[in-house]
Design an enzyme around this catalytic site. Sequence first.
Site, PDB file in Angstrom:
ATOM      1  N   LEU A   1      29.089 -36.609   8.988  1.00  0.00           N
ATOM      2  CA  LEU A   1      29.387 -35.679  10.073  1.00  0.00           C
ATOM      3  C   LEU A   1      28.098 -35.300  10.800  1.00  0.00           C
ATOM      4  O   LEU A   1      26.994 -35.520  10.308  1.00  0.00           O
ATOM      5  CB  LEU A   1      30.073 -34.426   9.517  1.00  0.00           C
ATOM      6  CG  LEU A   1      31.426 -34.650   8.840  1.00  0.00           C
ATOM      7  CD1 LEU A   1      31.882 -33.382   8.122  1.00  0.00           C
ATOM      8  CD2 LEU A   1      32.479 -35.084   9.852  1.00  0.00           C
ATOM      9  N   THR A   2      28.241 -34.655  11.956  1.00  0.00           N
ATOM     10  CA  THR A   2      27.122 -34.451  12.871  1.00  0.00           C
ATOM     11  C   THR A   2      26.043 -33.514  12.332  1.00  0.00           C
ATOM     12  O   THR A   2      24.870 -33.884  12.236  1.00  0.00           O
ATOM     13  CB  THR A   2      27.653 -33.934  14.219  1.00  0.00           C
ATOM     14  OG1 THR A   2      28.478 -34.936  14.796  1.00  0.00           O
ATOM     15  CG2 THR A   2      26.514 -33.598  15.173  1.00  0.00           C
ATOM     16  N   PHE A   3      26.391 -32.276  12.017  1.00  0.00           N
ATOM     17  CA  PHE A   3      25.368 -31.323  11.607  1.00  0.00           C
ATOM     18  C   PHE A   3      24.707 -31.728  10.286  1.00  0.00           C
ATOM     19  O   PHE A   3      23.474 -31.692  10.182  1.00  0.00           O
ATOM     20  CB  PHE A   3      25.960 -29.911  11.525  1.00  0.00           C
ATOM     21  CG  PHE A   3      25.860 -29.142  12.818  1.00  0.00           C
ATOM     22  CD1 PHE A   3      25.858 -29.788  14.040  1.00  0.00           C
ATOM     23  CD2 PHE A   3      25.779 -27.758  12.821  1.00  0.00           C
ATOM     24  CE1 PHE A   3      25.760 -29.084  15.236  1.00  0.00           C
ATOM     25  CE2 PHE A   3      25.679 -27.032  14.000  1.00  0.00           C
ATOM     26  CZ  PHE A   3      25.663 -27.693  15.206  1.00  0.00           C
TER      27      PHE A   3
ATOM     28  N   HIS B   1      22.293 -34.768  11.104  1.00  0.00           N
ATOM     29  CA  HIS B   1      21.130 -34.427  11.918  1.00  0.00           C
ATOM     30  C   HIS B   1      20.099 -33.656  11.098  1.00  0.00           C
ATOM     31  O   HIS B   1      18.887 -33.861  11.268  1.00  0.00           O
ATOM     32  CB  HIS B   1      21.551 -33.627  13.155  1.00  0.00           C
ATOM     33  CG  HIS B   1      21.928 -34.484  14.311  1.00  0.00           C
ATOM     34  ND1 HIS B   1      23.223 -34.826  14.593  1.00  0.00           N
ATOM     35  CD2 HIS B   1      21.172 -35.098  15.255  1.00  0.00           C
ATOM     36  CE1 HIS B   1      23.258 -35.601  15.663  1.00  0.00           C
ATOM     37  NE2 HIS B   1      22.023 -35.783  16.083  1.00  0.00           N
TER      38      HIS B   1
ATOM     39  N   HIS C   1      25.768 -41.076  12.773  1.00  0.00           N
ATOM     40  CA  HIS C   1      26.885 -41.744  12.109  1.00  0.00           C
ATOM     41  C   HIS C   1      27.480 -42.739  13.085  1.00  0.00           C
ATOM     42  O   HIS C   1      27.083 -42.795  14.258  1.00  0.00           O
ATOM     43  CB  HIS C   1      27.963 -40.732  11.692  1.00  0.00           C
ATOM     44  CG  HIS C   1      28.353 -39.796  12.809  1.00  0.00           C
ATOM     45  ND1 HIS C   1      29.047 -40.221  13.932  1.00  0.00           N
ATOM     46  CD2 HIS C   1      28.103 -38.475  13.006  1.00  0.00           C
ATOM     47  CE1 HIS C   1      29.224 -39.207  14.754  1.00  0.00           C
ATOM     48  NE2 HIS C   1      28.644 -38.125  14.233  1.00  0.00           N
TER      49      HIS C   1
END
Length: 417
Positions: A79-81, A84, A251
Amino acid sequence: MLKRGLSVLAALACLSVAACSHVPAAPPVAEAAPQGPRLILISIDGFRADYLKEGITPNLQALADGGASAAMRPSFPSLTFPNHYTLVTGLRPDHHGVVNNTMRDPQKPGVTFKLSNKEAVADEFWWDDARPLWVTAQAQGVKVATLFWPGSEAVNHGVRPAYWLPYDEAMPDEARVKQVLDWIDLPAADRPGAITLYYSQVDHQGHDFGPGSPQVDAARREVDTSIGQLVNGLKARGLYGKTNIIIVADHGMAKHRPETFVRLADILPEDSYDLVTGGQVAGLYAKPGHEAEVDQALITNKPAHMQCWHKAKIPARFQYGHHRRVPEITCLADVGGYIIGPSTDNWMPKPEGGSHGYDPSAPEMQALFIANGPAIRPGVKLAPFDNVDVYSLETKLLGIKGEQNDGKLGPLKPALY
């Protein structure tokens, strides 16, 4: 008298003109080499590794051909957070504490961290299990500018990036590149040594229309054009080839398979559990008195198209399940699937769209990696590696000592001179 005066004037002229052979000319003053940032770190959210091979992103391809590239495995959950933050800490989500895009913490009851909760996103509490790159770099004298990066809006261990902006999705790509170049144009004493840049449109179009769609292709071209504008800006300043650039994705993206969507309402009574987050990877708690019922439905009965585990039983390969923010039960959808929450939640994923968050080993989850610059060998194709390793490359290129982390430089060493 006139003859003597003319002789004196001639002698003075000879002293001032380099053409007089017996007077050596002063050496030319060497111009200082242009000094740019040591590193520009760029994220293209949702840019799948195999997108690079499709011939529609020539600027990215040129950077890859002139440097190093690879398919990169995200950390779980993809997932994004979480990813990152992994990319700027070198830590797995289970160690840096950003375990999902949506999460709760027993130490902060009544608050749910999620992308739409701007107050939580800017709260140090959710980020300070780790020191991100900008905190470590600035402690060692390297200023950092972030545009944009999850976690950079919050104070962390008393530190912010030297330059940062709150996330603005509507900021045009041209304005983003201009801001980066404006930072590069600052006086030497104020100029950042590291800069981050973020693009979101490839991910957004992937969610709405799925990989392989014309909309995703258009988003890729748009980002590639923007990367080209940045490269041209560096060339105009004499900095291209003198600045190390890392381009990553957090991702990949998988096309939805609506026939595999799972409705929790079809499996469990809605008053039996507390859902923290649904989606590709769901987290929930059984309500008091319903523990056996929830275990039977989700774990013993093994519903089709998803796998569920108690946090202590999550497969070791995911390196996930020890942090206090990981819910008691985690469920992972099949690639292309989706875990839909209670019937009171009217939101539904778009059947024609796409998702991420799945098993990081799935080919669809593999993320873009490109490195280019004076420290990087040209034409290097690296074997796939874990994204925790990128942090060691970042600190190497910045010439700083990194924090303890879960990655290693080894898989990227073939790319270095």
